[in-house]
Design an enzyme around this catalytic site. Structure first.
Site, PDB file in Angstrom:
ATOM      1  N   ARG A   1      53.395  45.856  47.467  1.00 55.90           N
ATOM      2  CA  ARG A   1      54.410  45.429  48.451  1.00 55.90           C
ATOM      3  C   ARG A   1      55.563  44.671  47.799  1.00 55.90           C
ATOM      4  NH1 ARG A   1      52.987  45.145  53.824  1.00 55.90           N
ATOM      5  NH2 ARG A   1      54.322  43.330  54.125  1.00 55.90           N
TER       6      ARG A   1
ATOM      7  N   ASP B   1      57.919  38.191  53.920  1.00 58.21           N
ATOM      8  CA  ASP B   1      56.491  38.030  54.207  1.00 58.21           C
ATOM      9  C   ASP B   1      56.232  36.550  54.473  1.00 58.21           C
ATOM     10  OD1 ASP B   1      54.846  40.504  52.070  1.00 58.21           O
ATOM     11  OD2 ASP B   1      55.676  40.572  54.104  1.00 58.21           O
TER      12      ASP B   1
ATOM     13  N   PRO C   1      34.312  36.296  42.040  1.00 55.30           N
ATOM     14  CA  PRO C   1      34.365  35.032  42.783  1.00 55.30           C
ATOM     15  C   PRO C   1      34.581  33.818  41.882  1.00 55.30           C
ATOM     16  CG  PRO C   1      32.448  36.327  43.424  1.00 55.30           C
ATOM     17  CD  PRO C   1      32.999  36.961  42.192  1.00 55.30           C
TER      18      PRO C   1
ATOM     19  N   GLU D   1      25.173  42.239  39.934  1.00 60.24           N
ATOM     20  CA  GLU D   1      25.367  40.779  40.010  1.00 60.24           C
ATOM     21  C   GLU D   1      26.553  40.321  39.163  1.00 60.24           C
ATOM     22  OE1 GLU D   1      23.052  40.816  42.752  1.00 60.24           O
ATOM     23  OE2 GLU D   1      23.620  38.798  42.127  1.00 60.24           O
TER      24      GLU D   1
HETATM   25  N1  LIG Z   1      35.037  37.475  46.266  1.00 60.64           N
HETATM   26  C1  LIG Z   1      35.478  38.259  45.235  1.00 60.64           C
HETATM   27  N2  LIG Z   1      36.759  38.249  44.761  1.00 60.64           N
HETATM   28  O1  LIG Z   1      36.813  39.125  43.759  1.00 60.64           O
HETATM   29  N3  LIG Z   1      35.611  39.731  43.558  1.00 60.64           N
HETATM   30  C2  LIG Z   1      34.776  39.212  44.478  1.00 60.64           C
HETATM   31  C3  LIG Z   1      33.366  39.583  44.621  1.00 60.64           C
HETATM   32  O2  LIG Z   1      32.692  39.155  45.552  1.00 60.64           O
HETATM   33  N4  LIG Z   1      32.868  40.404  43.679  1.00 60.64           N
HETATM   34  C4  LIG Z   1      31.458  40.827  43.667  1.00 60.64           C
HETATM   35  C5  LIG Z   1      30.608  39.697  43.139  1.00 60.64           C
HETATM   36  C6  LIG Z   1      29.173  40.173  43.004  1.00 60.64           C
HETATM   37  N5  LIG Z   1      29.116  41.359  42.161  1.00 60.64           N
HETATM   38  C7  LIG Z   1      29.881  42.461  42.686  1.00 60.64           C
HETATM   39  C8  LIG Z   1      31.333  42.063  42.821  1.00 60.64           C
END
Ligand SMILES: Nc1nonc1C(=O)NC1CCNCC1
Length: 246
Positions: free
Chosen positions: A154, A169, A89, A116
């Site tokens: 794709r 697309d 994220p 985490e």
């Molecule tokens: N959104 C996301 N885009 O890529 N990865 C994402 C994600 O939530 N990864 C998790 C984050 C917490 N630890 C396990 C993986």
């Protein structure tokens, strides 16, 4: 294209390697997926891949050593000097242009984290780029990795038939997709737009472009912010706004 995937759950990836467009691309050798599991590089009796975070806090982190060895093995399994992408994220949000950029590579390593997250020093030493599929937290990086594999595949030549060209697309031209319809002509009293039954391909093209522009304005105005619209697009969007009273 070769993609090496570092993940504790390689079996999850059958969703892309054994089904649909991506499954056919694998069968045809247009994309090759191989898996490296960090657990293979553990040496303790419990095959431990996680550890507690310094400074306390909830949850666990992936241990550096098994992950670092897995990434090294993934790089060694591919030709050349593959880019290493960590799904997280904290990464740059995935968009169409990024999928096009990555699809041009010969090889790629995708690191799917669990728990985490991972030690920042591992990211600094072994990861080239962090990519996010959206602003939400998932249980693992495997689904984001599969989203990326699908979007990249794709874009590979010959994967989509001409009628499904990746260039058509919706995001390829920066717009949301227009509405689509198929049989029956009337469904619960709702009719197919007459233009789509007309056989007039130019009218249909203009209608679809107008709908795409209008939908984009209504749902994702941010996509139009920097768009240089052609005179035709300006005309069609104005028509849409007049028709919709916006
Ligand atoms: N959104 C996301 N885009 O890529 N990865 C994402 C994600 O939530 N990864 C998790 C984050 C917490 N630890 C396990 C993986």
């Amino acid at each position: 294209m070769q993609i090496a995937i570092v993940s504790l759950f390689p079996e999850m990836f059958s969703a892309v390697s054994e089904h649909g467009v991506t499954g056919r691309a694998v069968d045809q050798g247009k994309v090759a997926l191989n898996h490296i599991n960090p657990r293979s590089f553990t040496t303790d009796r419990h095959r431990t891949v996680d550890d507690r975070p310094y400074g306390g806090g909830p949850g666990m982190l992936m241990k550096i050593d098994p992950l670092q060895q897995a990434i090294s093995a993934a790089r060694a399994s591919l030709n050349g000097e593959p880019k290493v992408v960590y799904l997280s994220p904290q990464g740059r949000q995935l968009d169409h242009s990024k999928t096009v950029e990555l699809s041009a590579l010969d090889s790629l390593v995708l690191v799917a984290g669990r728990y985490e997250g991972v030690d920042e020093r591992l990211i600094q030493s072994a990861v080239d780029e962090e990519i996010s599929i959206g602003d939400y937290v998932l249980s693992g990086g495997e689904l984001p990795a599969m989203v990326l594999i699908d979007a990249i595949t794709r874009q590979l030549p010959g994967v989509l038939g001409h009628e499904l060209s990746a260039q058509e697309d919706s995001y390829a031209d920066g717009l949301l997709d227009c509405p689509h319809y198929t049989r029956p002509e009337v469904f619960e009293g709702r009719e197919v737009p007459e233009v789509l039954l007309s056989g007039d391909h130019e009218k249909i093209r203009r209608w679809r472009l107008k709908q795409a522009l209008g939908r984009t304005l209504e749902r994702r105005p941010d996509l139009l912010k920097d768009r240089v619209m052609s005179p035709e697009e300006q005309e069609l969007l104005a028509q849409y706004c007049q028709e919709q009273g916006i």
